[in-house]
Design an enzyme around this catalytic site. Structure first.
Site, short mmCIF file in Angstrom:
data_model
loop_
_atom_site.label_atom_id
_atom_site.label_comp_id
_atom_site.label_asym_id
_atom_site.label_seq_id
_atom_site.Cartn_x
_atom_site.Cartn_y
_atom_site.Cartn_z
CE LYS A 1 -0.71 6.03 2.57
NZ LYS A 1 -0.40 7.43 2.88
CE1 TYR B 1 -3.70 2.43 0.82
CE2 TYR B 1 -2.49 3.01 2.80
CZ TYR B 1 -3.53 3.24 1.92
OH TYR B 1 -4.37 4.29 2.15
#
Ligand SMILES: *[C@@H]1O[C@H](CO)[C@@H](O)[C@H](O)[C@H]1NC(C)=O
Length: 189
Positions: free
Chosen positions: A100, A96
């Site tokens: 991001k 993630y």
């Protein structure tokens, strides 16, 4: 003292007539009216995306709902990161994280490129968000605002960034997490 005060008043009065239109102030009342606007939300079939789509529909927008694979977001994130001048190091810190970081970089690059064309590009960075019926009491405890985020909290942030209230905001990363980012120590991070 009197002279200074006088000068200050003169500048306020002249500003009233030269620098802004009172209509712009009054228009803020209608800034969340998205009638006539088209809103496209990728991955809007559930969770936060669903909340965004719902809110924009209520605010009068024509909403386009689409899904998109998380893999694609990560791939674009990685590509953008490689293009970044500082070549920020990728964590080996969850899949993630690079996605991001890539999106943050993409936001800044696009804001620079598209600003002169009058197009704003911003990111909303959600904290822990409750997307099903079972919440997470652990998150409630360590979040300064003492609850988990709801899709509507995220949708409100997106509506702000998309609205005319944010007309001078571009390249920004709006963190909507109840202050959780400032208490990561509680997670051992
Ligand atoms: C929103 O704006 C449209 C025109 O653009 C207007 O017809 C409508 O009444 C407005 N809605 C609200 C709730 O003010």
């Amino acid at each position: 003292m009197k002279i200074l005060l006088f000068i200050a008043l003169v500048s306020i009065v002249s500003a009233q007539f030269n620098d802004f239109d009172i209509k712009d102030y009054k228009d803020v009342i209608n800034s969340r009216n998205f009638t006539g606007k088209v809103i496209l939300v990728t991955g809007s079939n559930s969770g936060i995306g669903e909340g965004i789509v719902k809110l924009f529909s209520i605010l009068g927008a024509n909403v386009v709902v689409t899904g998109r694979k998380a893999d694609d977001v990560q791939r674009v994130g990685k590509e953008v990161q490689e293009l970044s001048p500082k070549k920020l190091k990728l964590s080996q810190e969850l899949a993630y994280a690079p996605a991001k970081a890539g999106l943050d970089m993409l936001t800044r690059v696009l804001a620079l490129e598209l600003g002169p064309k009058g197009i704003r590009v911003n990111t909303l960075n959600p904290g822990a968000t409750q997307v099903d019926k079972t919440g997470d009491p652990g998150v409630d405890k360590i979040t300064p605002l003492r609850r988990e985020g709801q899709p509507l909290d995220m949708a409100k942030g997106v509506a702000f960034l998309a609205s005319s209230d944010a007309s001078f905001i571009t390249g920004a990363n709006l963190v909507v997490d109840g202050g959780l980012v400032y208490n990561m120590g509680a997670l051992g991070m």
